[in-house]
Design a protein around this motif. Structure first.
Motif, mmCIF file in Angstrom:
data_model
loop_
_atom_site.group_PDB
_atom_site.id
_atom_site.type_symbol
_atom_site.label_atom_id
_atom_site.label_comp_id
_atom_site.label_asym_id
_atom_site.label_seq_id
_atom_site.Cartn_x
_atom_site.Cartn_y
_atom_site.Cartn_z
ATOM 1 N N LEU A 191 -1.704 50.656 -29.105
ATOM 2 C CA LEU A 191 -2.456 51.958 -28.895
ATOM 3 C C LEU A 191 -2.832 52.109 -27.525
ATOM 4 C CD1 LEU A 191 -3.671 54.827 -29.445
ATOM 5 C CD2 LEU A 191 -5.718 53.402 -30.212
ATOM 6 N N ILE A 192 -3.351 50.931 -27.095
ATOM 7 C CA ILE A 192 -3.853 50.623 -25.686
ATOM 8 C C ILE A 192 -2.770 50.929 -24.556
ATOM 9 C CG2 ILE A 192 -4.858 49.044 -24.218
ATOM 10 C CD1 ILE A 192 -6.496 47.997 -26.633
ATOM 11 N N PHE A 193 -1.780 50.203 -24.922
ATOM 12 C CA PHE A 193 -0.371 49.983 -24.074
ATOM 13 C C PHE A 193 0.025 51.539 -23.818
ATOM 14 C CE2 PHE A 193 3.991 50.406 -23.307
ATOM 15 C CZ PHE A 193 4.148 49.533 -22.247
ATOM 16 N N ASP A 194 0.009 52.166 -25.033
ATOM 17 C CA ASP A 194 0.598 53.772 -24.930
ATOM 18 C C ASP A 194 -0.234 54.736 -24.018
ATOM 19 O OD1 ASP A 194 2.754 52.851 -26.518
ATOM 20 O OD2 ASP A 194 1.908 53.740 -28.385
ATOM 21 N N MET A 195 -1.601 54.391 -24.294
ATOM 22 C CA MET A 195 -2.728 55.335 -23.633
ATOM 23 C C MET A 195 -2.568 54.969 -22.090
ATOM 24 S SD MET A 195 -3.785 57.217 -26.059
ATOM 25 C CE MET A 195 -1.998 56.864 -26.627
ATOM 26 N N GLU A 196 -2.415 53.790 -21.713
ATOM 27 C CA GLU A 196 -2.511 53.290 -20.251
ATOM 28 C C GLU A 196 -1.140 53.707 -19.676
ATOM 29 O OE1 GLU A 196 -3.647 49.174 -20.068
ATOM 30 O OE2 GLU A 196 -5.585 49.553 -20.562
ATOM 31 N N TYR A 197 0.184 53.693 -20.239
ATOM 32 C CA TYR A 197 1.412 54.060 -19.728
ATOM 33 C C TYR A 197 1.238 55.434 -19.473
ATOM 34 C CZ TYR A 197 6.208 54.718 -19.649
ATOM 35 O OH TYR A 197 7.454 55.172 -19.250
ATOM 36 N N ILE A 198 0.635 56.477 -20.334
ATOM 37 C CA ILE A 198 0.647 57.950 -20.070
ATOM 38 C C ILE A 198 -0.038 58.036 -18.784
ATOM 39 C CG2 ILE A 198 -0.061 60.200 -20.919
ATOM 40 C CD1 ILE A 198 0.377 58.880 -23.882
ATOM 41 N N VAL A 199 -1.296 57.363 -18.934
ATOM 42 C CA VAL A 199 -2.253 57.744 -17.509
ATOM 43 C C VAL A 199 -1.399 57.451 -16.377
ATOM 44 C CG1 VAL A 199 -4.403 57.237 -16.558
ATOM 45 C CG2 VAL A 199 -4.419 57.716 -19.002
ATOM 46 N N ASN A 200 -1.006 56.031 -16.317
ATOM 47 C CA ASN A 200 -0.305 55.607 -15.235
ATOM 48 C C ASN A 200 0.782 56.390 -14.674
ATOM 49 O OD1 ASN A 200 -0.967 53.123 -13.983
ATOM 50 N ND2 ASN A 200 -0.679 52.027 -15.759
ATOM 51 N N ILE A 201 1.536 56.980 -15.869
ATOM 52 C CA ILE A 201 2.723 57.752 -15.170
ATOM 53 C C ILE A 201 2.557 59.043 -14.613
ATOM 54 C CG2 ILE A 201 4.419 59.341 -16.490
ATOM 55 C CD1 ILE A 201 5.351 56.701 -16.141
ATOM 56 N N TRP A 202 1.297 59.764 -15.251
ATOM 57 C CA TRP A 202 0.791 60.917 -14.460
ATOM 58 C C TRP A 202 0.089 60.657 -13.409
ATOM 59 C CZ3 TRP A 202 2.699 65.649 -15.052
ATOM 60 C CH2 TRP A 202 3.450 65.806 -16.115
ATOM 61 N N ALA A 203 -0.778 59.694 -12.988
ATOM 62 C CA ALA A 203 -1.562 59.302 -11.944
ATOM 63 C C ALA A 203 -0.461 59.141 -10.774
ATOM 64 C CB ALA A 203 -2.395 58.026 -12.230
ATOM 65 N N ASN A 204 0.539 58.704 -10.963
ATOM 66 C CA ASN A 204 1.676 58.277 -10.192
ATOM 67 C C ASN A 204 2.676 59.740 -9.796
ATOM 68 O OD1 ASN A 204 0.818 55.697 -8.905
ATOM 69 N ND2 ASN A 204 1.369 55.179 -11.144
ATOM 70 N N ASN A 205 2.437 60.599 -10.526
ATOM 71 C CA ASN A 205 3.351 62.020 -10.493
ATOM 72 C C ASN A 205 3.118 62.728 -9.303
ATOM 73 O OD1 ASN A 205 3.591 64.769 -11.173
ATOM 74 N ND2 ASN A 205 5.183 63.733 -12.586
#
Length: 552
Positions: free
Chosen positions: A59-73
Motif C-alpha cells: 500500500l505504501i509503495f503504491d501510494m508513493e508511486y502515484i504521488v511521485n508520478i504526478w509530482a513529476n508530470n
C-alpha cells in the motif's frame, strides 16, 4: 572399615542420583521453555513480516508511486493559473482534463479518498472528487501537510492522521510531494487515505483470527486494530514495542508479543498471540519429574545392594557427572556391569541424549538467527548476495584440509556467516558504489570489522567468532586493519577467512569490476598475495582443493 566404605558409597550414590536428576531435569525444563517461546516468537515475526510486506508496504509503495508520478508530470510542473480566483470547491476549465484523470484514479483505487494539487501561488487546491463541504477561505499553504511536504524538499512526506477539513469527519492520512520547476516551488501533489483502510487490512487477515493485531504510531498511540483487540491488550502492545514484556498473562490467558517496524513515521505492527505454553510446559515438567523420580528410586534400590565390586562403576558414573556439570554433554557413561548400575547408566545416558538434542536444536536456532542477520546485510547488494554462504563453504573445506579441531571449525563457521555484519553500519551508497572509493570512504569501509565486533562481542557463544571476524582484514605483512597484526599474531581461523573472502571476491561478479576473472587469473592473484596479504599455507591448501575439484 569395609562397612564404612559401603555406607559412604551408598550415601554418595543416593546423593548423586538425586542431585543429577534435579540438575538435568532443571536444565531440560529451562531449555524447553526458552526454545518453545523462541519458536512462537519466530513464527509470529515471520507472519508479521509477511503481512507488512504484502499488505502495508505494498500500500505504501503504491501510494508513493502515484504521488511521485504526478509530482513529476510535465503538465503539473508547467501549469499556471489564468485567473485570480481562489479555487477550493471547484476546478478551473484549464485543469478539467487532469481532474477527470484523477477522478478515474480515485474511483478505481479504493484506497485513495481524495487526490489533489495545492498551488503555492495563492493556496488554491484542486481536489478530485470536489468536496463541497470544504471551507471557502481554505488556504492549503497554512495546513500542516503542506508545510511538512515543503520542508521535505522534494521527498515523499507522510502525515500523522488528522481530521478532514471538510464535514466528512474522516480521519485521514496524507501522502504528498512538492512540485518544483527550475528549483522554484510550484505547489504540492497529495492524496488522502482514510485511516480506516488500515483497520480493514487488519480485519481481513486470517492471522487476525488467532492474534490481536495493533498498528501503533511513534508515540505508541493505537491507529488501528482488529475488532477483538481490547483496550487492556493495547497496553501490552505498547510494552511489547519497548521490550518490557514479551510473555504475559491477562485474564488467565497467556500471550506472546511480537512486533515489526513499518517504513513510515516509525510506526510499528504488533501481534499479541494467545498460547497454551503453560499446558505444554506442564507436560514437559511432568515427564521430567517422572524421569527424575524413577531415577531416584532406581538409585535407592541400587544403593541397598551395593558391594565392593560396585565401587569401580560408581566411580565411572561420578566422573561422567562431573564432566556433565562442567558443560560436556557429549560424555556418556561406560559402565558395562550386568546389574542395576547398568540400568542407571542407560537411564543417565538417555537423559544426556535428550539434553544434547535440545542443545543441538538451540545451536541450530543460533545458526539460523545469525544467518538471517547476515542475509539482511547481503540483501541490499545483488553482487554480494550469497557471499557469506560461499565464503563459509570454502573456509570449512580449507579448515578440513588443515586439520582444524571441531571447535575451531564451528567458530570459523559462525565467523564466516557474520564476517560482514559490521556493514550494517555502513551507507549503501558507499557499499554499492560502482567506481573507486575515496580515501574518506575507504576509511569508513575499514571500520566494519570493529562495528561487527562491537555488535556480537557480548554474546558468550560468539566470543571467539567475534575475534576471528575482527582479524579477517589483517594482512601477513602487518598492513591490514583494524589492529595492524602480522604473521603469527593473526589467528589461523582469521587467515582462512581472509583467503576464502578474497577468493570469493575475485571469482564473483562485482559492481566495481567489468568481468569475472579466469581460473588462471584467480590463481595468479592468490599466489601474488602470499606473504603480503595472505598466508602461504592457507593459499596452498585452497589451490589444492581447487585442483582436486577440477580433476573430479
Amino acid at each position: 572399615m569395609v562397612r564404612s566404605i559401603r555406607t559412604k558409597v551408598i550415601i554418595s550414590m543416593m546423593s548423586l542420583v538425586i542431585l543429577s536428576g534435579m540438575f538435568l531435569g532443571y536444565v531440560n525444563y529451562m531449555d524447553s521453555e526458552k526454545l518453545a517461546i523462541d519458536i512462537i516468537k519466530r513464527n509470529n515475526k515471520a507472519e508479521l513480516e509477511n503481512i507488512n510486506e504484502y499488505y502495508f508496504e505494498k500500500l505504501i509503495f503504491d501510494m508513493e508511486y502515484i504521488v511521485n508520478i504526478w509530482a513529476n508530470n510535465q503538465e503539473i510542473i508547467n501549469y499556471t493559473k489564468t485567473d485570480d480566483k481562489l479555487y477550493v470547491r471547484s476546478i478551473p476549465e484549464d485543469f478539467i482534463n487532469i481532474y477527470e484523470k484523477w477522478l478515474g484514479l480515485t474511483e478505481s483505487m479504493k484506497n485513495v479518498t481524495w487526490f489533489y494539487y495545492a498551488l503555492e501561488e495563492d493556496g488554491s487546491i484542486y481536489i478530485a472528487p470536489v468536496d463541497e463541504t470544504m471551507p471557502l477561505d481554505y488556504d492549503a499553504r497554512s495546513r500542516d501537510w503542506y508545510k511538512g511536504t515543503v520542508d521535505k524538499h522534494g521527498e515523499i512526506f507522510w502525515t500523522e492522521p488528522y481530521i478532514d477539513a471538510g464535514n466528512s469527519g474522516k480521519l485521514l492520512q496524507t501522502v504528498s510531494k512538492a512540485v518544483y520547476k527550475d528549483n522554484e516551488l510550484r505547489g504540492v501533489i497529495g492524496l488522502d487515505i482514510e485511516l480506516e483502510k488500515f483497520t480493514e487490512i487488519i480485519e481481513g487477515l486470517s492471522y487476525s483470527k488467532q492474534s490481536n493485531i495493533f498498528l501503533l504510531n511513534e508515540k505508541l498511540e493505537v491507529l488501528a486494530s482488529n475488532e477483538n483487540a481490547s483496550e487492556n491488550l493495547s497496553i501490552y502492545a505498547k510494552k511489547a514495542v519497548s521490550g518490557e514484556q514479551e510473555l504475559f498473562t491477562l485474564d488467565k490467558i497467556q500471550y506472546v508479543s511480537t512486533y515489526v517496524p513499518i517504513s513510515i513515521n516509525n510506526w510499528k505492527l504488533v501481534a499479541l498471540t494467545q498460547t497454551n505454553l503453560n499446558e505444554e510446559l506442564n507436560l514437559i515438567r511432568d515427564r521430567i519429574l517422572t524421569i527424575v523420580l524413577l531415577t531416584i528410586i532406581i538409585g535407592i534400590l541400587m544403593s541397598l545392594i551395593l558391594s565392593r565390586n560396585l565401587l569401580k562403576p560408581l566411580r565411572s558414573l561420578i566422573l561422567t557427572t562431573e564432566k556433565v556439570s562442567d558443560g560436556d554433554f557429549k560424555v556418556r557413561s561406560t559402565v558395562t556391569s550386568n546389574d542395576e548400575f547398568s540400568v542407571l547408566s542407560m537411564s543417565f545416558n538417555s537423559m544426556l541424549d535428550d539434553i544434547e538434542n535440545l542443545l543441538t536444536q538451540r545451536d541450530e536456532n543460533y545458526i539460523k538467527t545469525v544467518t538471517v542477520l547476515a542475509n539482511a546485510i547481503e540483501a541490499s547488494d545483488e553482487y554480494t548476495r550469497g557471499h557469506c554462504d560461499r565464503v563459509g563453504d570454502i573456509a570449512l573445506q580449507i579448515a578440513d584440509k588443515l586439520n582444524l579441531t571441531s571447535k575451531q571449525k564451528n567458530d570459523l563457521r559462525f565467523a564466516c556467516i557474520l564476517h560482514d555484519v559490521g556493514k550494517i553500519g555502513i551507507s549503501d551508497r558507499i557499499l554499492n558504489k560502482p567506481g573507486p572509493l575515496t580515501d574518506a570512504e575507504y576509511e569508513i569501509i575499514k571500520k566494519h570489522p570493529e562495528i561487527g565486533f562491537e555488535i556480537i562481542k557480548e554474546i558468550d557463544f560468539l566470543e571467539e567468532p567475534a575475534n576471528i571476524m575482527l582479524e579477517h582484514h589483517e594482512r601477513i605483512d602487518g598492513r591490514g586493519y583494524p589492529q595492524g597484526l602480522k604473521g603469527e599474531d593473526i589467528r589461523i581461523e582469521a587467515k582462512i577467512l581472509a583467503v576464502a573472502d578474497t577468493y570469493d571476491s575475485i571469482s564473483s561478479a562485482r559492481v566495481y569490476r567489468d568481468r569475472i576473472l579466469t581460473k588462471a587469473e584467480i590463481r595468479e592473484e592468490l599466489l601474488k598475495n602470499i606473504g603480503i596479504q595472505l598466508d602461504e599455507e592457507v593459499v596452498i591448501a585452497l589451490l589444492e582443493i581447487l585442483e582436486d575439484d577440477m580433476k573430479n
